[in-house]
Design a protein around this motif. Structure first.
Motif, PDB file in Angstrom:
ATOM      1  N   LEU A   1      60.548  59.193  15.898  1.00 52.66           N
ATOM      2  CA  LEU A   1      59.931  58.253  16.540  1.00 52.66           C
ATOM      3  C   LEU A   1      58.604  57.926  15.496  1.00 52.66           C
ATOM      4  O   LEU A   1      58.079  56.847  15.376  1.00 52.66           O
ATOM      5  CB  LEU A   1      59.289  58.858  17.759  1.00 52.66           C
ATOM      6  N   LEU A   2      58.140  59.015  14.841  1.00 50.92           N
ATOM      7  CA  LEU A   2      56.987  58.605  13.847  1.00 50.92           C
ATOM      8  C   LEU A   2      57.454  57.864  12.917  1.00 50.92           C
ATOM      9  O   LEU A   2      56.674  56.886  12.103  1.00 50.92           O
ATOM     10  CB  LEU A   2      56.434  59.976  13.530  1.00 50.92           C
ATOM     11  N   GLN A   3      58.592  58.086  12.339  1.00 52.02           N
ATOM     12  CA  GLN A   3      59.224  57.352  10.996  1.00 52.02           C
ATOM     13  C   GLN A   3      59.278  55.880  11.547  1.00 52.02           C
ATOM     14  O   GLN A   3      58.973  54.916  10.652  1.00 52.02           O
ATOM     15  CB  GLN A   3      60.508  58.041  10.519  1.00 52.02           C
ATOM     16  N   ASP A   4      59.927  55.669  12.805  1.00 56.71           N
ATOM     17  CA  ASP A   4      60.023  54.182  13.034  1.00 56.71           C
ATOM     18  C   ASP A   4      58.846  53.590  13.239  1.00 56.71           C
ATOM     19  O   ASP A   4      58.556  52.407  12.830  1.00 56.71           O
ATOM     20  CB  ASP A   4      60.706  54.221  14.543  1.00 56.71           C
ATOM     21  N   ALA A   5      57.656  54.250  13.835  1.00 58.40           N
ATOM     22  CA  ALA A   5      56.220  53.840  13.835  1.00 58.40           C
ATOM     23  C   ALA A   5      55.719  53.388  12.522  1.00 58.40           C
ATOM     24  O   ALA A   5      55.267  52.196  12.297  1.00 58.40           O
ATOM     25  CB  ALA A   5      55.270  54.490  14.601  1.00 58.40           C
ATOM     26  N   CYS A   6      55.705  54.289  11.520  1.00 59.14           N
ATOM     27  CA  CYS A   6      55.188  54.261  10.014  1.00 59.14           C
ATOM     28  C   CYS A   6      55.959  52.787   9.449  1.00 59.14           C
ATOM     29  O   CYS A   6      55.565  51.863   8.843  1.00 59.14           O
ATOM     30  CB  CYS A   6      55.531  55.384   9.296  1.00 59.14           C
ATOM     31  N   ALA A   7      57.327  52.834   9.584  1.00 60.31           N
ATOM     32  CA  ALA A   7      58.269  51.848   9.212  1.00 60.31           C
ATOM     33  C   ALA A   7      57.672  50.366   9.658  1.00 60.31           C
ATOM     34  O   ALA A   7      57.562  49.309   8.761  1.00 60.31           O
ATOM     35  CB  ALA A   7      59.559  52.068   9.125  1.00 60.31           C
TER      36      ALA A   7
END
Length: 662
Positions: A23-29
């Protein structure tokens, strides 16, 4: 170097953490895609300078002073230096071709294009114009200038890839910086969210504490409200209780709510009395409830008097009366016990006394004639029997005792069906009532005992009375009864109302024993100590002496042996030898009759008196008579034989006296 798979094995990550990382990676991307601009074409100062040279706009100071430090580093590398030397060789060849004969400038542009191909550029640089290359190259300075420009263009072509990669790296660094900034912002947001969460938790705890406090306060207020409601309910009891107690009719006491209403009235009195100063009109309510209580007790009294009067109207005999009374006690008993428990004040005790007096008056009106008739019937039944006086008198006394014992038990149990069998009821009214009933028994038995002169009959009556008398308590029972207290003078607790019975039986027994002891002493004086030998005894004594002389019996042991062995003597001789001196026989009979009928000390005194009288009469009268009769016999004996017969006679009878008391 550790691979990704080895790294996952050495440092495993839980599914929940993997989900959070994703979820954090998706938000950062998503955030990065909004911030990062598309990459720009790679432009460097060297490429710009080359473009300027091609166009003919050359600015030497600007080109020489603004070289990229990274480009200078690439120029110092051995690979670039080797390529540079190769270019110089090519340029030398070109220089030699351009001899001092000054070739025409035809082909200059082609040569420069070939030079560009040799330098690795994809497109040939346009020919240098503005003075030309070969035509303007008149001096070495021009050549060197031209050569510098060519060298810079070649260096720019060779450094384009490195510069583009460096530009991409700078863009990635910028993007990473932006991503780190985003991460910092997300961390700040998470910290703020955690702070907000902690603040919400604190506020929630405060709300919960406030709710608990409010709940406690609510419970306390509900308890106060309930207590106030109960207090108000106590005052509201007055109306229903008053309506019930003043209801028309004579059967108010039979209402199922009568006794509960009486209890509620007393509870209200106790409650109001403890809070007289707290409520308005408390004294008035207390007086009204007290009136209701007294009204209820008076109703119980009137109801009981009517019921007892109706029971007294039954003209029944025997157990039928008890059946009617016990049936009435089922409904009347709880009311009378309630009245008895509340009889604490003089007025209330008087109400209870009136009810008890009415009860005992009704019972006495039936019981007294019933007892008298039954005692007479028992005496008449035994007088009609064809048996001896002893059997008739003892049988009548035994039936009288059994009847009176049953009467006392029945009356006591019937009283307990109506009233509480406490000390006040028992000692106050029940005991005198039973004593009056037992008086009829005493009046019937005492004349019989006073006019009786037969010792055997008196002894039988005494044994019968001892059978119905209360047994004395043992030492352990007496000590425990003394520790507990409450023991009457008879030595035991009143069990089934038999105290009155045992008391009268004890008095009659004492009279009987006194009469028996007196008649026993009279019998000793008349038949033992004062006995005189009559004509009927002379023949028996003479016959005994003749048998002893004929059989040559010289001592009591020989005589006892002959009497103990049946068949050794003819029946007439055995009968003659068994004759005993009458005072001795009377002593033995008296001792057997009074055995167990008197107190131990009185009985011992009477026995000693009888034995002494028998011995004195035997020695003073009997032995002398035997000696004289032996001398005066038809076949006279010597003085010695006469003395021997007298001694044998006295010794044999003395042994009989001793045997009777052993």
């Amino acid at each position: 170097m550790t691979s990704i798979d080895d790294w996952d094995k050495r440092f495993p990550v839980s599914e929940g953490l993997r989900l959070g990382i994703g979820l954090l990676q998706d938000a950062c991307a998503s955030f990065t895609s909004q911030l990062v601009e598309p990459p720009q074409p790679i432009t460097t100062e060297a490429s710009e300078a080359a473009a300027v040279r091609v166009n003919g706009n050359v600015d030497k100071p600007s080109l020489g002073g603004k070289l990229n430090p990274q480009l200078q580093h690439l120029r110092a590398s051995p690979q670039l230096r080797a390529r540079r030397n190769a270019s110089l060789r090519n340029l030398t060849v070109l220089a030699r071709a351009a001899s001092p004969s000054l070739r025409p400038a035809v082909g200059g542009a082609a040569e420069l294009g070939a030079l560009g191909m040799l330098n690795g550029s994809s497109e040939a640089e346009p020919p240098l114009t503005g003075g030309g290359v070969m035509g303007a190259m008149e001096t070495p300075a021009q050549f060197l200038e031209w050569y510098g420009r060519v060298e810079e263009a070649e260096a720019a072509g060779q450094d384009a890839e490195a510069l583009a990669f460096a530009s991409q790296l700078r863009e990635r660094v910028s993007q990473c910086s932006q991503m780190l900034g985003c991460v910092d912002e997300i961390s700040s947001l998470l910290s703020a969210m955690e702070a907000d969460y902690q603040r919400v938790c604190q506020q929630t705890a405060g709300v919960e504490a406030a709710c608990a406090s409010l709940s406690t306060q609510r419970s306390r207020l509900e308890g106060v409200a309930g207590e106030i409601g109960e207090q108000l309910a106590v005052y509201n009891w007055l109306g229903p209780i008053t309506r019930l107690l003043h209801a028309p009719g004579d059967r108010v006491c039979e209402d199922p709510e009568f006794l509960p209403s009486l209890s509620r009235a007393e509870e209200a009195m106790r409650f109001i009395a403890s809070r007289v100063e707290e409520a308005k009109d408390s004294e008035l309510y207390l007086m009204r409830f007290a009136q209701c209580r007294m009204r209820a007790l008076s109703l119980i009294k009137m109801h009981a008097l009517r019921a007892l009067k109706a029971l007294g109207a039954f003209d029944a005999k025997g157990p039928a009366v008890y059946v009617h009374y016990r049936a009435a006690a089922v409904a009347l008993g709880p009311l009378l016990r309630a009245l008895q428990q509340r009889a604490t004040q003089p007025t209330e005790r008087q109400v209870l006394a009136d009810v008890q007096n009415a009860y005992f008056a009704a019972r006495r009106a039936w019981l007294r004639p019933h007892i008298q008739a039954r005692l007479r019937d028992i005496a008449a039944e035994h007088d009609a029997e064809e048996s001896g006086v002893l059997e008739r008198r003892v049988g009548a006394l035994r039936d009288w005792c059994a009847f009176m014992m049953a009467v006392c038990g029945d009356e006591s149990r019937l009283y307990r069906d109506f009233f509480d069998g406490g000390s006040e009821g028992e000692a106050g009214l029940l005991r005198p009532f039973l004593d009056a009933a037992m008086t009829l028994f005493h009046e019937q038995v005492r004349p019989l005992i006073i006019h009786e002169a037969d010792v055997a009959v008196l002894a039988g009556l005494s044994l019968t009375l001892l059978t119905y008398n209360r047994l004395p308590p043992s030492a352990s029972e007496a000590s425990s009864a003394q520790d507990e207290g409450g023991e009457d003078e008879g030595g035991g607790d009143d069990e089934d109302g038999l105290d009155a019975f045992y008391a009268v039986v004890g008095h009659v027994l004492q009279d009987t024993q006194h009469r028996l002891a007196y008649k026993a002493q009279s019998y000793i004086r008349a038949h033992i100590g004062g006995y005189r030998i009559g004509p009927s005894d002379t023949d028996a004594m003479a016959r005994w002496v003749r048998l002893c002389l004929r059989l040559r019996i010289a001592d009591p042991a020989q005589l006892s042996a002959l009497l103990d062995v049946p068949g050794d003597l003819p029946p007439e001789d055995a009968e003659g030898l068994q004759w005993t001196y009458p005072p001795v026989e009377s002593c033995r009979w008296l001792i057997a009759q009074i055995d167990g009928c008197l107190d131990y000390e009185v009985q011992s005194g009477v026995v000693d008196e009888a034995r002494t009288a028998a011995k004195q009469n035997l020695l003073s009268t009997g032995a002398r008579f035997v000696r004289d009769s032996s001398i005066k016999a038809e076949s006279p004996t010597t003085e010695k034989d006469a003395e021997l017969m007298a001694h044998l006679f006295a010794t044999h009878n003395l042994a009989a006296i001793e045997d009777s008391t052993s």
